[in-house]
Structures are given as C-alpha cells and as structure tokens.
Design a protein around this motif. Structure first.
Motif, PDB file in Angstrom:
ATOM      1  N   THR A 162      66.091  13.490  -8.082  1.00  0.00           N
ATOM      2  CA  THR A 162      66.596  13.506  -6.709  1.00  0.00           C
ATOM      3  C   THR A 162      67.708  14.520  -6.481  1.00  0.00           C
ATOM      4  OG1 THR A 162      68.282  11.812  -7.134  1.00  0.00           O
ATOM      5  CG2 THR A 162      66.075  11.046  -6.514  1.00  0.00           C
ATOM      6  N   LYS A 204      48.099   1.166   0.253  1.00  0.00           N
ATOM      7  CA  LYS A 204      47.528   2.104   1.220  1.00  0.00           C
ATOM      8  C   LYS A 204      46.853   1.320   2.337  1.00  0.00           C
ATOM      9  CE  LYS A 204      46.626   5.670  -2.276  1.00  0.00           C
ATOM     10  NZ  LYS A 204      45.582   6.511  -2.930  1.00  0.00           N
ATOM     11  N   THR A 214      51.400   9.933 -14.513  1.00  0.00           N
ATOM     12  CA  THR A 214      52.056  11.208 -14.259  1.00  0.00           C
ATOM     13  C   THR A 214      52.957  11.554 -15.427  1.00  0.00           C
ATOM     14  OG1 THR A 214      52.121  10.639 -11.896  1.00  0.00           O
ATOM     15  CG2 THR A 214      53.459  12.507 -12.606  1.00  0.00           C
ATOM     16  N   THR A 245      58.855   2.991  -3.427  1.00  0.00           N
ATOM     17  CA  THR A 245      58.301   4.065  -2.610  1.00  0.00           C
ATOM     18  C   THR A 245      56.781   4.118  -2.729  1.00  0.00           C
ATOM     19  OG1 THR A 245      58.440   5.730  -4.363  1.00  0.00           O
ATOM     20  CG2 THR A 245      60.402   5.398  -2.991  1.00  0.00           C
ATOM     21  N   SER A 246      56.168   4.818  -1.805  1.00  0.00           N
ATOM     22  CA  SER A 246      54.707   4.925  -1.792  1.00  0.00           C
ATOM     23  C   SER A 246      54.175   5.695  -2.994  1.00  0.00           C
ATOM     24  CB  SER A 246      54.241   5.602  -0.497  1.00  0.00           C
ATOM     25  OG  SER A 246      54.831   6.888  -0.369  1.00  0.00           O
ATOM     26  N   ASP A 247      55.046   6.467  -3.675  1.00  0.00           N
ATOM     27  CA  ASP A 247      54.618   7.207  -4.866  1.00  0.00           C
ATOM     28  C   ASP A 247      54.077   6.278  -5.944  1.00  0.00           C
ATOM     29  OD1 ASP A 247      55.484   9.502  -3.651  1.00  0.00           O
ATOM     30  OD2 ASP A 247      57.377   9.616  -4.742  1.00  0.00           O
ATOM     31  N   VAL A 248      54.632   5.075  -6.016  1.00  0.00           N
ATOM     32  CA  VAL A 248      54.263   4.165  -7.106  1.00  0.00           C
ATOM     33  C   VAL A 248      53.748   2.816  -6.621  1.00  0.00           C
ATOM     34  CG1 VAL A 248      55.855   5.214  -8.766  1.00  0.00           C
ATOM     35  CG2 VAL A 248      56.655   3.334  -7.308  1.00  0.00           C
ATOM     36  N   SER A 269      47.850   4.946 -11.622  1.00  0.00           N
ATOM     37  CA  SER A 269      48.199   6.363 -11.627  1.00  0.00           C
ATOM     38  C   SER A 269      48.992   6.689 -12.884  1.00  0.00           C
ATOM     39  CB  SER A 269      49.017   6.731 -10.385  1.00  0.00           C
ATOM     40  OG  SER A 269      50.287   6.116 -10.420  1.00  0.00           O
ATOM     41  N   TYR A 277      64.456   8.011 -13.163  1.00  0.00           N
ATOM     42  CA  TYR A 277      63.195   7.954 -12.414  1.00  0.00           C
ATOM     43  C   TYR A 277      63.070   6.619 -11.689  1.00  0.00           C
ATOM     44  CZ  TYR A 277      58.353   8.047 -11.092  1.00  0.00           C
ATOM     45  OH  TYR A 277      57.199   8.007 -10.340  1.00  0.00           O
ATOM     46  N   VAL A 299      62.560   5.722  -7.368  1.00  0.00           N
ATOM     47  CA  VAL A 299      61.381   5.140  -6.710  1.00  0.00           C
ATOM     48  C   VAL A 299      61.619   3.734  -6.177  1.00  0.00           C
ATOM     49  CG1 VAL A 299      59.758   6.557  -8.009  1.00  0.00           C
ATOM     50  CG2 VAL A 299      60.383   4.291  -8.891  1.00  0.00           C
ATOM     51  N   TYR A 344      56.011  14.048 -16.762  1.00  0.00           N
ATOM     52  CA  TYR A 344      57.081  14.971 -16.402  1.00  0.00           C
ATOM     53  C   TYR A 344      57.684  15.572 -17.674  1.00  0.00           C
ATOM     54  CZ  TYR A 344      57.086  12.603 -11.829  1.00  0.00           C
ATOM     55  OH  TYR A 344      56.738  12.068 -10.613  1.00  0.00           O
TER      56      TYR A 344
END
Length: 269
Positions: free
Chosen positions: A11, A169, A184, A162-165, A182, A251, A255, A186
């Motif tokens: 962030t 939907k 990911t 958040t919608s990231d995790v 999902s 992280y 989120v 980094y």
C-alpha cells in the motif's frame, strides 16, 4: 519485534499492527529447511532423541510418524509416504515442533503474538545448534492460515475483506457460486509471498492437513518464504522468519477493511 512504523510494500502506507482478540487465525508455522547433512543421514534417531530430551520441559509429549507428501498426477492428488518425522508437543497440544533430516517446523494453533512465537522458535533453533551442526539453510518459510466459517461472519464478508480476496461476485438470478480459489505469487526484494484465497462449500478445504468444517468457509493462506542458501545461525534464521511474518502481515492488513478490525477485535464468548 512489532512492525508498526514500517512501510507496507502493498500500500505504500505505514503499517499499524493491531491485535485482534478474536482473529480467525487457524494456524501459524515457521519452518527452516536444509540440504542433506552427513551427521543426520548417519545418526538421525540419536540426534532426534537428544533434541527431544533437551526440549522435554516445553514439549513433554512425543510421537513419530512418516512425512506425508502429496503428488499431483493425471489421476489426481496422490498421497505418498516420506521420511521419518519426530514431533514434540506442549501439554495442551497447542504447540508442536516437527524435526526431520531436512527441516525443523514450529507450529501453533493458539498464536498470541509475533514476539512470543519467535522467542519460542529461537529457543528451538538454539537446541538444534547444540546437538548437530547444520552448515547451510536452503529455505525459511512462514505461514498464516486464516479461516472464517460462522454464518454471520460469512454474510459480512464483503464488508470485512476487499474484493481481491473475498471471492464474492454478483450473478444473475439462478446462478450460485459453488467455490472459488485464487493463487497469487509476489516477489518483494529477496522474499516471496504466495497468497491463496478461497471460498469453499461445506466440507471443502484448501489444505489437506487441516480438518474441514461443515459450513461454507472463506480461507486466506499466506505463505512467505526466503529461498536462498545462507549459513545456519539460530538468530539469523529467527530474524529471517520475522521478516517473512512482517511481509505476510503487511499483505493481510492491505486486504482487510475497518469492519474486520471492529468485528474481530472484540472478545467472543
């Protein structure tokens, strides 16, 4: 050992470390791995027994088992048996230490703070240094495993993370989300962070070593790692683990929403 005041790589803002009285933290572990060591190949059982004796005050319970490995093939996930593992546990079984020819892992199901966790981890590493010389480290890893499954918490999920995790939907009427997963990866300087987020149906699980729950669940598995060789030193391994935990926490803070802190910051009956 607090990380408040550090800048989050996710962030760009200062990280505020906030204790959560009812955090949905299922498991925390830190592991150090090393290449084959001649002494352990020749005399592993004797080394393990000496370690167990030195650790007995903090880990009075012991057992031996074979390491389980999971191989993905065209036929699906196959479970295979690996090397012998010595496991020592606290009297309440909230803490466990696993030792094999190639790794040492401290795990807690009742994590309270980073300071407490890494103080215990350093003590275990110092015992290891006393009984056998490990010349090199291959990898240091740290994991936070979170799970939310209470129906009320699941209803609030879009307000908590958040919608990231979140895996939440909107769909047309008649369309239902069964599960979503999902993954990911980094890279942050010399560290890596694997993020796995999943919304699973009742009985589903993201990790085969964790027992499933009979309700729908949301899972967030944060696996930070340092994958370069370095000389073995108990303080340096501890410090690397601290860096990894800071990355995973940064992280996590990026989120979760204010509602998450409010919701899980209170004691639950």
């Amino acid at each position: 050992m607090a990380i408040t005041g550090e800048i989050s790589p996710f962030t760009g803002e200062l990280i505020e470390e906030i204790p959560l009285a009812s955090a949905p933290l299922l498991r925390v572990l830190c592991q150090v791995r090393w290449p084959n060591v001649t002494r352990l190949d020749a005399d592993f059982d004797a080394v393990a027994q000496k370690m167990g004796s030195l650790l007995a005050d903090d880990f009075p319970l012991s057992q031996e088992h074979q390491e389980l490995e999971f191989k993905i093939s065209p036929q699906g996930v196959e479970q295979q048996t690996g090397d012998k593992v010595y496991q020592w546990s606290s009297a309440d079984e909230a803490w466990s230490l696993s030792f094999s020819r190639n790794f040492l892992t401290l795990q807690s199901d009742k994590y309270t703070s980073r300071t407490d966790f890494f103080s215990r981890f350093l003590s275990c590493l110092e015992v290891l240094e006393k009984v056998v010389k490990i010349p090199l480290v291959d990898r240091v890893g740290f994991r936070y495993v979170n799970r939310i499954s209470e129906p009320l918490d699941m209803e609030l999920l879009p307000e908590l993370v958040t919608s990231d995790v979140s895996g939440v939907k909107s769909h047309e009427e008649g369309v239902a989300l069964v599960h979503t997963v999902s993954e990911t990866l980094y890279e942050v300087v010399d560290l890596q962070l694997m993020v796995r987020a999943a919304r699973l149906p009742a009985g589903g699980r993201l990790d085969p070593t964790l027992a499933p729950v009979p309700e729908e669940s949301w899972n967030l598995d944060l696996d930070a790692s340092f994958n370069r060789r370095m000389p073995f030193s108990a303080p340096e391994v501890r410090d690397t683990g601290l860096r990894l935990s800071s990355l995973a926490y940064a992280y996590f803070r990026s989120v979760i929403q204010d509602k998450f802190v409010e919701h899980f910051g209170k004691e639950r009956s």
